[in-house]
Design a protein around this motif. Structure first.
Motif, PDB file in Angstrom:
ATOM      1  N   LYS A  39     108.324  68.891 -17.897  1.00 32.53           N
ATOM      2  CA  LYS A  39     107.153  69.112 -18.749  1.00 32.53           C
ATOM      3  C   LYS A  39     107.560  69.946 -19.962  1.00 32.53           C
ATOM      4  CE  LYS A  39     104.257  69.321 -14.608  1.00 32.53           C
ATOM      5  NZ  LYS A  39     103.352  70.187 -13.804  1.00 32.53           N
ATOM      6  N   TYR A  40     107.009  69.570 -21.081  1.00 34.71           N
ATOM      7  CA  TYR A  40     107.379  70.250 -22.325  1.00 34.71           C
ATOM      8  C   TYR A  40     106.218  70.155 -23.302  1.00 34.71           C
ATOM      9  CZ  TYR A  40     109.557  70.789 -26.942  1.00 34.71           C
ATOM     10  OH  TYR A  40     109.857  71.180 -28.206  1.00 34.71           O
ATOM     11  N   VAL A  41     105.981  71.220 -24.084  1.00 42.05           N
ATOM     12  CA  VAL A  41     104.931  71.195 -25.106  1.00 42.05           C
ATOM     13  C   VAL A  41     105.301  72.178 -26.213  1.00 42.05           C
ATOM     14  CG1 VAL A  41     103.541  72.970 -23.954  1.00 42.05           C
ATOM     15  CG2 VAL A  41     102.441  71.364 -25.537  1.00 42.05           C
ATOM     16  N   GLU A  42     104.947  71.837 -27.461  1.00 46.15           N
ATOM     17  CA  GLU A  42     105.181  72.729 -28.591  1.00 46.15           C
ATOM     18  C   GLU A  42     104.102  72.541 -29.632  1.00 46.15           C
ATOM     19  OE1 GLU A  42     108.285  72.013 -31.510  1.00 46.15           O
ATOM     20  OE2 GLU A  42     108.736  70.100 -30.539  1.00 46.15           O
ATOM     21  N   VAL A  43     103.953  73.546 -30.504  1.00 47.58           N
ATOM     22  CA  VAL A  43     103.039  73.454 -31.640  1.00 47.58           C
ATOM     23  C   VAL A  43     103.756  72.692 -32.742  1.00 47.58           C
ATOM     24  CG1 VAL A  43     101.716  74.721 -33.366  1.00 47.58           C
ATOM     25  CG2 VAL A  43     101.885  75.601 -31.027  1.00 47.58           C
ATOM     26  N   ALA A  44     103.153  71.563 -33.173  1.00 54.31           N
ATOM     27  CA  ALA A  44     103.803  70.690 -34.149  1.00 54.31           C
ATOM     28  C   ALA A  44     103.413  71.012 -35.584  1.00 54.31           C
ATOM     29  CB  ALA A  44     103.490  69.233 -33.835  1.00 54.31           C
ATOM     30  N   MET A  73      98.122  71.427 -34.110  1.00 52.53           N
ATOM     31  CA  MET A  73      98.441  70.190 -33.420  1.00 52.53           C
ATOM     32  C   MET A  73      99.609  70.433 -32.475  1.00 52.53           C
ATOM     33  SD  MET A  73      96.066  68.697 -34.882  1.00 52.53           S
ATOM     34  CE  MET A  73      96.230  67.170 -33.964  1.00 52.53           C
ATOM     35  N   THR A  74      99.554  69.807 -31.293  1.00 53.01           N
ATOM     36  CA  THR A  74     100.602  69.964 -30.290  1.00 53.01           C
ATOM     37  C   THR A  74     101.210  68.606 -29.938  1.00 53.01           C
ATOM     38  OG1 THR A  74      98.994  69.805 -28.482  1.00 53.01           O
ATOM     39  CG2 THR A  74      99.532  72.011 -29.294  1.00 53.01           C
ATOM     40  N   LYS A  75     102.400  68.655 -29.388  1.00 53.70           N
ATOM     41  CA  LYS A  75     103.037  67.449 -28.853  1.00 53.70           C
ATOM     42  C   LYS A  75     103.900  67.864 -27.672  1.00 53.70           C
ATOM     43  CE  LYS A  75     107.046  67.639 -31.967  1.00 53.70           C
ATOM     44  NZ  LYS A  75     107.828  66.914 -33.002  1.00 53.70           N
ATOM     45  N   GLY A  76     104.190  66.913 -26.796  1.00 52.69           N
ATOM     46  CA  GLY A  76     105.008  67.226 -25.639  1.00 52.69           C
ATOM     47  C   GLY A  76     105.126  66.034 -24.723  1.00 52.69           C
ATOM     48  N   LYS A  77     105.517  66.286 -23.479  1.00 56.58           N
ATOM     49  CA  LYS A  77     105.623  65.203 -22.518  1.00 56.58           C
ATOM     50  C   LYS A  77     105.461  65.745 -21.108  1.00 56.58           C
ATOM     51  CE  LYS A  77     110.657  65.256 -21.863  1.00 56.58           C
ATOM     52  NZ  LYS A  77     111.883  64.439 -21.857  1.00 56.58           N
ATOM     53  N   VAL A  78     105.008  64.881 -20.237  1.00 51.46           N
ATOM     54  CA  VAL A  78     104.947  65.146 -18.804  1.00 51.46           C
ATOM     55  C   VAL A  78     105.711  64.015 -18.134  1.00 51.46           C
ATOM     56  CG1 VAL A  78     103.494  65.389 -16.775  1.00 51.46           C
ATOM     57  CG2 VAL A  78     102.733  66.328 -18.971  1.00 51.46           C
ATOM     58  N   ASP A  79     106.821  64.348 -17.506  1.00 53.01           N
ATOM     59  CA  ASP A  79     107.757  63.338 -17.014  1.00 53.01           C
ATOM     60  C   ASP A  79     108.191  62.475 -18.207  1.00 53.01           C
ATOM     61  OD1 ASP A  79     107.532  64.425 -14.485  1.00 53.01           O
ATOM     62  OD2 ASP A  79     105.870  63.102 -13.937  1.00 53.01           O
TER      63      ASP A  79
END
Length: 348
Positions: A39-44, A73-79
């Motif tokens: 899992k990963y997330v950041e402020v874009a 705005m954020t972006k990231g992924k789960v699996d």
């Protein structure tokens, strides 16, 4: 900034909204969760910033007054599933404590799996953002306090000299962050014209100080249906409850079509379209100064699992002071009316 203020006695203030926008772009963009795991997330990016930000002084005392609404705005992924979303902070104010900040988390094209990103955002991003927001006030004073006062060597009043010394001591004690760059950002959403605030052929010079709005209404309908609702002329006349006046005789709006609705009170022009994904309009109230256009961008995020579409609205070039009117009209005469007319969702 040139100051003519004997003994730093009179009220002087400086608008720092440009600097505030730059500060948040430099400090919050790139904030991310710790590396590792699936899992990963950041402020874009910083999508919009509304409100006021000033540094003021009187009788040698320097204070900061700011009340801002921020959308990131954020972006990231789960699996292996990537996502985009937003974090809204309704109030970043001069009197806010570190634990006072409230956050509204939104995940676009939401699914059961992507819901797992919410705890990650709460646990890893929000504490970092709280630190950044709590440091904003001291950094603001550190950067701009000297701009609104004459040098201490020119102050003869013992009263204002004492206040000045006290202010500097307080500023030094409360600020433990490096001094940010003080150059005004040319990308500010609140002063001057946004480079995307209007079609270039329609507006060549700033006629207002402007701000940006960010909205995220949700509709219980596939993206294709909602997309067509903003382009099909018969549908537009149905939800606007008014004739649509356009030179083109085709049933569907095309790029560069200019039209009026709501009895001629609103003029709009389709600038860009990407089927089921994105629409961009030039938009103006006819009571605005001739030649001034705002830019209304709509992005469609469909969640097939939840059978809904989130409409991400980014609205730039809105004249300062007109924000509430524009936002209220859009939510009432666009969003609410579309839901009532076509049954695209609950109306509160």
């Amino acid at each position: 900034m040139v100051v003519h203020n004997p003994n730093n006695w009179h009220w002087v203030d400086k608008n720092c909204i440009n600097w505030a926008r730059q500060y948040f772009e430099e400090h919050v963009v790139g904030v991310k969760s710790s590396a590792g795991g699936s899992k990963y997330v950041e402020v874009a990016s910083v999508s919009s910033m509304e409100g006021d930000c000033e540094v003021s002084q009187r009788k040698g005392k320097v204070i900061s007054l700011f009340d801002l609404k921020l959308v990131m705005m954020t972006k990231g992924k789960v699996d292996d599933e990537e996502f985009e979303g937003s974090i809204t902070v309704p109030e970043v104010a001069f009197d806010s404590e570190k634990e006072d900040y409230q956050f509204e988390i939104s995940i676009y094209k939401e699914t059961g799996k992507l819901n797992e990103a919410r705890p990650l955002i709460r646990d890893q991003l929000l504490p970092q953002l709280r630190d950044i927001f709590s440091q904003f006030g001291p950094a603001l004073l550190q950067t701009h306090a000297n701009d609104i006062q004459v040098p201490q060597s020119q102050v003869k009043s013992e009263y204002t000299r004492a206040n000045l010394t006290q202010s500097k001591a307080s500023e030094s004690a409360s600020s433990d962050t490096p001094k940010p760059t003080s150059a005004a950002s040319t990308k500010s959403s609140t002063t001057g014209a946004d480079s995307k605030s209007a079609p270039s052929s329609l507006s060549k010079a700033p006629l207002y100080n402007t701000t940006a709005l960010h909205l995220e209404p949700t509709f219980n309908v596939p993206a294709i249906e909602l997309y067509q609702t903003f382009l099909d002329k018969q549908r537009i006349q149905a939800w606007s409850k008014s004739p649509l006046v356009c030179k083109s005789t085709k049933n569907v709006l095309e790029v560069n079509d200019e039209f009026t609705i709501f009895g001629g009170n609103v003029t709009s022009k389709l600038i860009e379209c990407s089927p089921d994904k994105r629409l961009v309009f030039g938009w103006r109230l006819n009571e605005w100064r001739q030649g001034h256009w705002s830019r209304l961008t709509m992005e469609f995020h469909e969640s097939k699992e939840y059978h809904e579409t989130k409409l991400q609205v980014t609205w730039t070039g809105v004249p300062v002071g007109e924000e509430d009117k524009v936002k209220g009209n859009f939510m009432d005469y666009y969003v609410r009316s579309i839901k009532l007319t076509f049954g695209f969702g609950a109306v509160l």
